[in-house]
Design an enzyme around this catalytic site. Structure first.
Site, PDB file in Angstrom:
ATOM      1  CB  SER A 182      -0.948  -0.062   1.213  1.00  0.00           C
ATOM      2  OG  SER A 182      -2.007   0.821   1.068  1.00  0.00           O
ATOM      3  CG  ASP A 348      -6.869  -3.384  -3.419  1.00  0.00           C
ATOM      4  OD1 ASP A 348      -7.628  -2.456  -3.083  1.00  0.00           O
ATOM      5  OD2 ASP A 348      -5.648  -3.394  -3.189  1.00  0.00           O
ATOM      6  CG  HIS A 381      -5.882  -2.160   0.213  1.00  0.00           C
ATOM      7  ND1 HIS A 381      -4.961  -2.117  -0.810  1.00  0.00           N
ATOM      8  CD2 HIS A 381      -5.339  -1.446   1.235  1.00  0.00           C
ATOM      9  CE1 HIS A 381      -3.914  -1.405  -0.432  1.00  0.00           C
ATOM     10  NE2 HIS A 381      -4.119  -0.997   0.814  1.00  0.00           N
TER      11      HIS A 381
HETATM   12  N1  HSE Z   1      -5.132  -1.616   6.948  1.00  0.00           N
HETATM   13  C1  HSE Z   1      -4.105  -0.868   6.294  1.00  0.00           C
HETATM   14  C2  HSE Z   1      -4.622  -0.520   4.962  1.00  0.00           C
HETATM   15  C3  HSE Z   1      -3.935   0.611   4.260  1.00  0.00           C
HETATM   16  O1  HSE Z   1      -3.028   0.066   3.404  1.00  0.00           O
HETATM   17  C4  HSE Z   1      -3.756   0.349   7.126  1.00  0.00           C
HETATM   18  O2  HSE Z   1      -4.563   0.686   7.995  1.00  0.00           O
HETATM   19  O3  HSE Z   1      -2.701   0.931   6.981  1.00  0.00           O
END
Ligand code: HSE
Ligand code: ACO
Length: 401
Positions: A182, A348, A381
Site C-alpha cells: 500500500s 482490492d 485491499h
Molecule cells: N489496513 C491498512 C490498509 C492501508 O493500506 C492500514 O490501515 O494501513
C-alpha cells in the site's frame, strides 16, 4: 556511524508539560507516541535536516525503527520493510504499554517465515510524518511546542529522502530487498527510482504507480471528516483546555477507510443483516453488527493514531506519482533495475489490480513476468495483511531469486 550505537532511546526525563498533564490522568488529545511514553523495542536515529520537494526544510528529523535478525559482516543481508498508512515500525511483537497494537505482519516476518529473520536482518522505520516515534505533527518542533499545523506538506519522495538518510545512519549502503504494501509500496517504487544503487530487489504489494483521481477522492473525504470535528480546532488540539482531540472525526475517517480496505462480499458474508444486540429489532438500539464492527475499528484507531498525522500521510499518498518530473510513469518504471515482485489482490477496490498490472508490464526484471502475482481473496485491499500463505509464497520466490 555505527548502527548499533546510533540507537538512543529518548530519555524519560524529556517529558513536555502537556504530556506530563496527560500522564497525570487527563485524556490524551492524540493517540501518537510522545516523548516520555514507554519506548519498548523502538530505537531512534537522528537524520538531521530533510529538504522537501516544496523547497522547505524539515529540521532535526528523528526516525524511529525496530529491527530483527543479525546484520552480516558484509552487510549484505538487510531487508527494509516499509509500512502502510496506519502501520508503524512494530512489524512483529506483542501489544503492550509501548505498542498499542500487536505487530502487523506476524505471519510473514520471523524465524522460518517468508522473511526469515534467521537469514535476513530486517529493519522497519516509522514513516516521516507518522505518529509512532518518527518526526511528525505531534512531535516537538525546535521551539519545544508541537508542530501541529506548522508541520509541512510531505510527498512520498520526501519520506523516501528521510528513509535514505536513515539507511545512511545505519551504515547500510544496499538492501537485499525493499518491501512494502500500500503506501509502503509507493515508497518502495520511489526507492527503486531515487536510489537504484541501494536496492537489489523490490516487493510492491497492492499499490499503483500514481494515485488516481478516484483514490484521491476517497482519501479527501476522510480528511474532511477530521477537519469537520469541532475538536480538531484547525489542527491545534494538543493543548486543548478540555484535553479533547478530534476522536469523532478520526474514527469516522477510519470507518470510511475500512470500507476501502475490505469488500462488499466479505461484509455481506460475515455480518449478513444481523443485529448487534439480541433485543433488536424489537427493543434494541437498531444497531447492525456491521455498524458495531466499524465503530469498533474507528474507536480503537483513535487510541493509536494522531489526526494531524493522518492528514499529512493521506496527503502524501495523494501526492504519489512515480512519473512526476521524469517523463511520465512508463519512463520512470523503465529506469528500475531491481529484481521485482509486483502483487495485486483481485478484490482490492482501493488500489485495484490494473494499477499493479501497469507496473508489472513495464518492469524489466520481474520474477514472475509481465503480469502481477494475483492473490485471490475475499478480504480486498487488506489481504496483503491477512493472506499470509499467498503473500509469503510470493515473497519467498523473490528472496530466493
Ligand atoms: N489496513 C491498512 C490498509 C492501508 O493500506 C492500514 O490501515 O494501513
Ligand atoms: C500495513 C500496516 O501496518 S497497517 C496496520 C495494520 N492494520 C491495522 O491494524 C488495521 C486495523 N486492523 C485491521 O484492519 C485488521 O485487524 C487486520 C487487517 C490487521 C486483520 O484483519 P482481521 O483478522 O480480518 O480482523 P478484523 O477486521 O476482523 O477485526 C477483528 C476485530 O474486530 C472485532 N469485531 C468483529 N466483529 C465485531 C462486531 N460486530 N462489533 C464489534 N467488534 C467486532 C473483533 O472482536 C476483533 O477485535 P480485536 O482486534 O480486539 O481482536
Amino acid at each position: 556511524m555505527d548502527w548499533q550505537t546510533t540507537a538512543d532511546a529518548v530519555p524519560a526525563s524529556i517529558v513536555t508539560e502537556a504530556r506530563a498533564q496527560s500522564l497525570a490522568g487527563r485524556a490524551p488529545a492524540t493517540g501518537a507516541w510522545r516523548e516520555g511514553d514507554p519506548v519498548g523495542d523502538r530505537r531512534f536515529v537522528h537524520v538531521g535536516d530533510v529538504p522537501l520537494e516544496s523547497g522547505r526544510v524539515l529540521p532535526s528529523v528523528r526516525i524511529a525503527y525496530e529491527q530483527w535478525g543479525t546484520l552480516s559482516p558484509a552487510r549484505d543481508n538487510a531487508i527494509l520493510i516499509l509500512h502502510a498508512l496506519t502501520g508503524d515500525s512494530h512489524v512483529v511483537g506483542a501489544a503492550g504499554p509501548a505498542h498499542p497494537s500487536a505487530g502487523w505482519w506476524p505471519g510473514i516476518v520471523g524465524p522460518g517465515l517468508a522473511i526469515d529473520t534467521d537469514r535476513w536482518f530486517v529493519v522497519a522505520p516509522n514513516v516521516l510524518g507518522g505518529c509512532q516515534g518518527s518526526t511528525g505533527p505531534a512531535s516537538l518542533a525546535p521551539d519545544r511546542a508541537e508542530w501541529a499545523t506548522r508541520f509541512p506538506f510531505l510527498t512520498i519522495r520526501d519520506q523516501v529522502r528521510a528513509q535514505l538518510a536513515f539507511a545512511r545512519e545505519l551504515g547500510i549502503e544496499r538492501f537485499a530487498a525493499v518491501v512494502g504494501g500500500s503506501m509502503g509500496a509507493m515508497h518502495v517504487l520511489e526507492w527503486a527510482v531515487m536510489a537504484p544503487e541501494a536496492v537489489e530487489r523490490i516487493a510492491v504489494l497492492a499499490a499503483p504507480a500514481a494515485s488516481t483521481a478516484d483514490q484521491i477522492a476517497l482519501n479527501s473525504v476522510q480528511i474532511e471528516a477530521i477537519r469537520a470535528d469541532p475538536a480538531f480546532r484547525g489542527g491545534e488540539f494538543y493543548e486543548a483546555p478540555d484535553g479533547e482531540g478530534p476522536t469523532r472525526g478520526l474514527a469516522l475517517a477510519r470507518r470510511m477507510a475500512m470500507l476501502n480496505y475490505r469488500t462488499a462480499a466479505e461484509l455481506n458474508h460475515r455480518f449478513e443483516r444481523s443485529w448487534q444486540s439480541d433485543l433488536d429489532p424489537l427493543g434494541g438500539d437498531g444497531r447492525f453488527a456491521v455498524e458495531s464492527y466499524l465503530d469498533f475499528h474507528g474507536n480503537k484507531f483513535t487510541r493509536r493514531f494522531d489526526a494531524n498525522s493522518y492528514i499529512v500521510l493521506t496527503q502524501a499518498m495523494n501526492s504519489h506519482d512515480l512519473g512526476r518530473g521524469r517523463g511520465g510513469i512508463d519512463a520512470a518504471l523503465a529506469r528500475i533495475e531491481a529484481t521485482s515482485l509486483v502483487l495485486g489482490i483481485d478484490s482490492d477496490r482501493y488500489f485495484p489490480l490494473p494499477g499493479q498490472a501497469e507496473i508489472a508490464a513495464r518492469l524489466r526484471h520481474s520474477v514472475h513476468g509481465p503480469t502481477p502475482v494475483l492473490v485471490s481473496s475475499e478480504y480486498g485491499h487488506d489481504a496483503f495483511l491477512i493472506e499470509d500463505d499467498a503473500v509469503g509464497a510470493a515473497l519467498s520466490a523473490l528472496l530466493d531469486d
